[in-house]
Design a protein around this motif. Structure first.
Motif, PDB file in Angstrom:
ATOM      1  N   UNK A   2      27.343  40.930  42.838  1.00 59.20           N
ATOM      2  CA  UNK A   2      28.283  42.030  43.045  1.00 59.20           C
ATOM      3  C   UNK A   2      28.537  42.326  44.522  1.00 59.20           C
ATOM      4  N   UNK A   3      27.586  42.023  45.397  1.00 57.76           N
ATOM      5  CA  UNK A   3      27.768  42.308  46.816  1.00 57.76           C
ATOM      6  C   UNK A   3      28.523  41.198  47.540  1.00 57.76           C
ATOM      7  N   UNK A   4      28.814  40.109  46.839  1.00 62.86           N
ATOM      8  CA  UNK A   4      29.428  38.937  47.466  1.00 62.86           C
ATOM      9  C   UNK A   4      30.950  38.971  47.367  1.00 62.86           C
ATOM     10  N   UNK A   5      31.561  37.961  47.951  1.00 66.96           N
ATOM     11  CA  UNK A   5      33.004  37.758  47.856  1.00 66.96           C
ATOM     12  C   UNK A   5      33.338  37.355  46.422  1.00 66.96           C
ATOM     13  N   UNK A   6      34.086  38.193  45.724  1.00 68.50           N
ATOM     14  CA  UNK A   6      34.428  37.906  44.333  1.00 68.50           C
ATOM     15  C   UNK A   6      35.939  37.787  44.149  1.00 68.50           C
ATOM     16  N   UNK A   7      36.584  37.158  45.102  1.00 75.66           N
ATOM     17  CA  UNK A   7      38.019  36.921  44.975  1.00 75.66           C
ATOM     18  C   UNK A   7      38.275  35.843  43.935  1.00 75.66           C
ATOM     19  N   UNK A   8      39.508  35.768  43.484  1.00 77.79           N
ATOM     20  CA  UNK A   8      39.896  34.734  42.526  1.00 77.79           C
ATOM     21  C   UNK A   8      39.628  33.350  43.094  1.00 77.79           C
ATOM     22  N   UNK A   9      39.948  33.157  44.375  1.00 77.25           N
ATOM     23  CA  UNK A   9      39.711  31.857  45.007  1.00 77.25           C
ATOM     24  C   UNK A   9      38.239  31.481  44.958  1.00 77.25           C
ATOM     25  N   UNK A  10      37.377  32.439  45.310  1.00 77.51           N
ATOM     26  CA  UNK A  10      35.937  32.169  45.354  1.00 77.51           C
ATOM     27  C   UNK A  10      35.382  31.858  43.963  1.00 77.51           C
ATOM     28  N   UNK A  11      35.756  32.655  42.979  1.00 78.37           N
ATOM     29  CA  UNK A  11      35.241  32.451  41.631  1.00 78.37           C
ATOM     30  C   UNK A  11      35.736  31.140  41.029  1.00 78.37           C
ATOM     31  N   UNK A  12      36.986  30.804  41.279  1.00 79.36           N
ATOM     32  CA  UNK A  12      37.515  29.530  40.789  1.00 79.36           C
ATOM     33  C   UNK A  12      36.761  28.364  41.416  1.00 79.36           C
ATOM     34  N   UNK A  13      36.409  28.518  42.694  1.00 81.34           N
ATOM     35  CA  UNK A  13      35.710  27.448  43.408  1.00 81.34           C
ATOM     36  C   UNK A  13      34.285  27.271  42.886  1.00 81.34           C
TER      37      UNK A  13
END
Length: 286
Positions: free
Chosen positions: A198-209
């Motif tokens: 939850x404290x990390x980068x949770x953008x769509x780009x990051x999650x897809x990667x």
């Protein structure tokens, strides 16, 4: 229908007591209930209707007698598919109160802990245990409303008995009932990653990667299985965990940062939109 007192359903998702509450709802016209979460643990005991239940991306196809367990992090809602009357028992239990039941000699939190670890929330008791659990709920409700000496004590005793048989039913439930769960392995992976980061980068780009899935497929499938957009789910999850941290004694700013909000004003807006209250109102003793 069962013979215990019927309660009038409201959209209230807060407890009025500091230990537990039990309700029996019967709605001839089913209510509309949105995604929500709450500070306490919930036992949802389905009795009748045409209902499936979405919890964290998994949809449970319910049969009369099914029981669902949710904790104070789960985002969930019932999906009501027709105008059939909707009946259920609902038991709310404060986490601290549930933990204190360990002093009785058995870990009555075990079914909740195991269900949370496995991310699988359904109990389908066999007929004898099901009948017994219904009977205990009826007694709990009658003692809740009773004025005789010791009624409140009996209500507590019945809750303990219910939790004993609930744990037995949970650990006896066969894996075969998983066929009644609609889920997607990749979306489960994404939800688990969000919960753990939850404290990390949770953008769509990051999650897809990190989850090896295309952005367009992730966005579409996530909404299909969870009922929320990726952004809606992440914000709801972040403020939910922040609320729990504040309630447990963490400073508000610490909860804000550890749950991924880098801007306090954005955190405050999201928090008040979700709970209708200021974060400081959830601090212990408030």
């Amino acid at each position: 229908m069962l013979n215990s007192p019927k309660d009038i359903f409201t959209l209230r998702q807060t407890m009025e007591r500091q230990d537990f509450e039990c309700y029996h709802y019967y709605d001839p016209i089913p209510p509309v209930i949105d995604f929500h979460e709450h500070e306490f643990f919930e036992v949802f005991f389905f009795l009748s209707g045409d209902v499936s239940y979405v919890i964290e991306g998994r949809t449970y196809q319910l049969r009369p007698g099914d029981i669902l367990l949710t904790d104070n992090r789960d985002i969930h809602k019932p999906d009501i598919h027709s105008d059939k009357p909707y009946e259920r028992f609902v038991i709310w239990i404060q986490p601290d109160f549930l933990t204190r039941t360990k002093e009785l000699g058995s870990d009555l939190t075990a079914c909740f802990t195991d269900a949370s670890a496995k991310k699988y929330k359904l109990i389908r008791p066999e007929s004898g245990v099901l009948t017994h659990l219904k009977g205990i709920c009826e007694k709990m409700l009658r003692s809740r409303d009773g004025s005789e000496f010791g009624s409140s004590t009996l209500s507590y005793i019945y809750l303990i008995e219910f939790l004993v048989y609930l744990n037995r039913a949970y650990f006896a439930t066969p894996d075969a009932i998983r066929k009644d769960v609609t889920e997607n392995e990749k979306i489960n992976e994404v939800v688990a990653y969000i919960n753990d980061n939850l404290s990390s980068d949770l953008t769509l780009d990051r999650l897809a990667d990190v989850c090896f899935i295309s952005k367009s497929h992730l966005a579409h499938q996530f909404k299909t299985y969870t009922g929320l957009t990726l952004y809606q789910f992440i914000i709801k999850k972040r403020v939910t965990v922040a609320r729990n941290m504040i309630r447990a004694g963490s400073p508000v700013m610490d909860a804000c940062m550890r749950c991924g909000f880098n801007d306090y004003s954005n955190f405050l807006k999201a928090f008040k939109r979700e709970f209708g209250r200021n974060p400081k109102e959830f601090q212990p003793g408030k």
